[in-house]
Write an enzyme that holds these catalytic residues in place. Structure first.
Site, mmCIF file in Angstrom:
data_model
loop_
_atom_site.group_PDB
_atom_site.id
_atom_site.type_symbol
_atom_site.label_atom_id
_atom_site.label_comp_id
_atom_site.label_asym_id
_atom_site.label_seq_id
_atom_site.Cartn_x
_atom_site.Cartn_y
_atom_site.Cartn_z
ATOM 1 N N ARG A 195 0.824 -1.214 0.000
ATOM 2 C CA ARG A 195 0.000 0.000 0.000
ATOM 3 C C ARG A 195 0.865 1.274 0.000
ATOM 4 N NH1 ARG A 195 -3.252 -3.559 -0.861
ATOM 5 N NH2 ARG A 195 -5.392 -3.623 -0.106
ATOM 6 N N SER A 254 -11.200 -1.019 2.746
ATOM 7 C CA SER A 254 -10.479 -1.077 4.028
ATOM 8 C C SER A 254 -10.191 0.338 4.514
ATOM 9 C CB SER A 254 -9.136 -1.783 3.857
ATOM 10 O OG SER A 254 -9.313 -3.091 3.392
ATOM 11 N N GLU A 271 -5.728 3.651 5.777
ATOM 12 C CA GLU A 271 -5.240 3.290 4.459
ATOM 13 C C GLU A 271 -5.612 4.384 3.471
ATOM 14 O OE1 GLU A 271 -7.402 1.196 1.791
ATOM 15 O OE2 GLU A 271 -5.914 -0.340 1.357
HETATM 16 N N1 EPU Z 1 -11.078 -11.188 9.551
HETATM 17 C C1 EPU Z 1 -11.704 -11.078 10.766
HETATM 18 N N2 EPU Z 1 -12.868 -10.369 10.829
HETATM 19 C C2 EPU Z 1 -13.426 -9.801 9.738
HETATM 20 C C3 EPU Z 1 -12.791 -9.919 8.504
HETATM 21 C C4 EPU Z 1 -11.606 -10.611 8.407
HETATM 22 O O1 EPU Z 1 -11.214 -11.588 11.761
HETATM 23 O O2 EPU Z 1 -14.471 -9.166 9.887
HETATM 24 C C5 EPU Z 1 -9.791 -11.913 9.476
HETATM 25 C C6 EPU Z 1 -9.965 -13.298 8.920
HETATM 26 O O3 EPU Z 1 -9.188 -14.170 9.698
HETATM 27 C C7 EPU Z 1 -9.376 -13.203 7.533
HETATM 28 C C8 EPU Z 1 -8.341 -12.118 7.688
HETATM 29 O O4 EPU Z 1 -8.889 -11.221 8.650
HETATM 30 O O5 EPU Z 1 -8.782 -14.394 7.146
HETATM 31 C C9 EPU Z 1 -8.050 -11.376 6.398
HETATM 32 O O6 EPU Z 1 -9.283 -10.861 5.855
HETATM 33 P P1 EPU Z 1 -9.444 -10.574 4.308
HETATM 34 O O7 EPU Z 1 -9.072 -11.765 3.505
HETATM 35 O O8 EPU Z 1 -10.770 -9.997 4.057
HETATM 36 O O9 EPU Z 1 -8.315 -9.505 4.006
HETATM 37 P P2 EPU Z 1 -7.888 -8.142 4.769
HETATM 38 O O10 EPU Z 1 -6.471 -8.310 5.187
HETATM 39 O O11 EPU Z 1 -8.847 -7.728 5.803
HETATM 40 C C10 EPU Z 1 -6.909 -7.106 2.577
HETATM 41 C C11 EPU Z 1 -7.001 -5.813 1.844
HETATM 42 C C12 EPU Z 1 -8.304 -5.746 1.054
HETATM 43 C C13 EPU Z 1 -8.362 -6.929 0.091
HETATM 44 C C14 EPU Z 1 -8.262 -8.213 0.907
HETATM 45 C C15 EPU Z 1 -8.237 -9.443 0.047
HETATM 46 C C16 EPU Z 1 -5.757 -4.229 3.186
HETATM 47 C C17 EPU Z 1 -5.811 -3.053 4.100
HETATM 48 N N3 EPU Z 1 -6.923 -4.697 2.766
HETATM 49 O O12 EPU Z 1 -7.949 -7.105 3.545
HETATM 50 O O13 EPU Z 1 -8.272 -4.563 0.286
HETATM 51 O O14 EPU Z 1 -9.556 -6.931 -0.666
HETATM 52 O O15 EPU Z 1 -7.036 -8.187 1.671
HETATM 53 O O16 EPU Z 1 -6.994 -9.573 -0.534
HETATM 54 O O17 EPU Z 1 -4.655 -4.688 2.849
HETATM 55 C C18 EPU Z 1 -8.871 -2.271 0.341
HETATM 56 O O18 EPU Z 1 -7.664 -2.042 0.316
HETATM 57 O O19 EPU Z 1 -9.736 -1.349 0.347
HETATM 58 C C19 EPU Z 1 -9.313 -3.652 0.371
HETATM 59 C C20 EPU Z 1 -10.582 -3.987 0.477
#
Ligand code: EPU
Length: 346
Positions: free
Chosen positions: A168, A241, A338
């Protein structure tokens, strides 16, 4: 727009940010050509005042009104500028919507962007924060970025290695105010190199009965996962995010994991660091589905702040600060936004 630009004074921004919060710009300028942009940059109210460039309005929170002009780049051409048996270089103007670009490349039979479907925002904004999802980052495919220096109107070309991409992050973000991105060139492959490791992708393909997926199949599977988890900004204002996943020293990540074995920990750009799941930390503090007035946290994802209708940017920012404070208190981990916050200091 036959002069290549169009202006509006005291322009409402509510329909121009995906949070759907009310704000006004003293001057709104839509620009369609690099020549017109160079001209606009010499106007005293742009040259002598801080101005803001907005892409799709999907990564910004107006906690107050912007003080100066807001510029929106509208050029929307996409074309292949170079190709061989193995690769093609696709050039997109800054104003092309990212998702349209992804779909365009998939229709040509080009591979690489399939994990990055449905990310809101524009091609010009993509390299600034090196957008990423499902195990892929846009920066990996960048061939070159062209940006205009606002001080001189000159266009400079940055090769991938000069963009300093990280999670990012990029030189365009670090050197904010020095680059107006006008075009993005991506180097994509005619051969599939699918990445199916990220949690949920393989399962979604299996559930759809697909055992040798094409890039389009992967894109469709990821679109399905995103739709299930991330609220549609057309229906519920949000900016994806709100926080970055925090990067901490490996020792800190290990100590936390010992106390909280479920905490997801990922590799970071450097071996001595790890990336923690901000969503998990926020969820563990009990915020999912929370609502204060019209400012809330999505039911489906703890990292997404939502506007249930009439929340102001200041109210959303206040909620975000409370969320970050609670994570700091419970886990001693600092969350950082972010997105870009306008009209307040985080
Ligand atoms: N999780 C929770 N609670 C929740 C949601 C997720 O505990 O409500 C935990 C779960 O264990 C899950 C982990 O968090 O396995 C990761 O969640 P997710 O796969 O949704 O990914 P993220 O790290 O929360 C990042 C990006 C997203 C992108 C997803 C998928 C960032 C800040 N965000 O989210 O990007 O879509 O990975 O690759 O890096 C964005 O940047 O706007 C965005 C949506």
């Amino acid at each position: 727009m036959n002069q290549g630009f169009r202006t509006q004074r005291d322009a409402p921004l509510r329909g121009r940010n995906t949070f759907g919060v009310t704000a006004h710009a003293p001057l709104w300028i839509e620009v369609t050509t690099p020549e017109a942009l160079a001209g606009v940059l010499t106007w005293p109210e742009v040259r002598d005042e801080p101005f803001l460039v907005i892409g799709g309005g999907s990564n910004i929170l107006f906690a107050g009104d912007p003080q100066g002009a807001v510029i929106s780049l509208r050029a929307r051409d996409i074309r292949i500028v170079e190709q061989s048996d193995q690769h093609a270089v696709v050039r997109a103007d800054a104003g092309v919507r990212w998702h349209d670009l992804v779909q365009w490349t998939l229709r040509q039979g080009l591979n690489g962007l399939e994990n990055l479907v449905l990310i809101p925002g524009t091609a010009g904004a993509a390299p600034i924060q090196n957008i990423g999802a499902y195990g892929t980052e846009a920066g990996e495919f960048v061939h070159a970025v062209e940006s205009m220096d606002p001080a001189t109107g000159r266009v400079r070309r940055f090769r991938q290695a000069e963009c300093d991409f990280a999670y990012r992050d990029s030189r365009f973000k670090r050197e904010a105010g020095r680059h107006l991105i006008v075009a993005l060139e991506l180097r994509l492959s005619w051969r599939p190199r699918l990445r199916l490791n990220y949690a949920g992708i393989a399962q979604a393909l299996e559930a759809a009965g697909i055992d040798s997926p094409s890039a389009q199949d992967v894109a469709d599977a990821i679109a399905g996962i995103r739709r299930a988890k991330l609220p549609d900004p057309e229906r519920l204002g949000n900016a994806g995010s709100f926080f970055k996943n925090p990067i901490v020293p490996t020792a800190v990540a290990e100590a936390l994991q010992e106390r909280f074995p479920d905490l997801p920990v990922f590799a970071a750009n450097r071996p001595e660091q790890r990336k923690l799941s901000a969503a998990w930390l926020i969820d563990a503090c009990g915020w999912k589905g929370h609502r204060t007035g019209d400012a809330g946290i999505a039911d489906s994802h703890a990292l997404v702040l939502v506007n249930h209708g009439q929340a102001s940017g200041a109210e959303l920012l206040d909620l975000a600060r409370r969320v970050a404070d609670s994570v700091q208190q419970r886990f001693d981990v600092m969350l950082e936004p972010e997105l870009r916050v306008i009209g307040a200091v985080w």
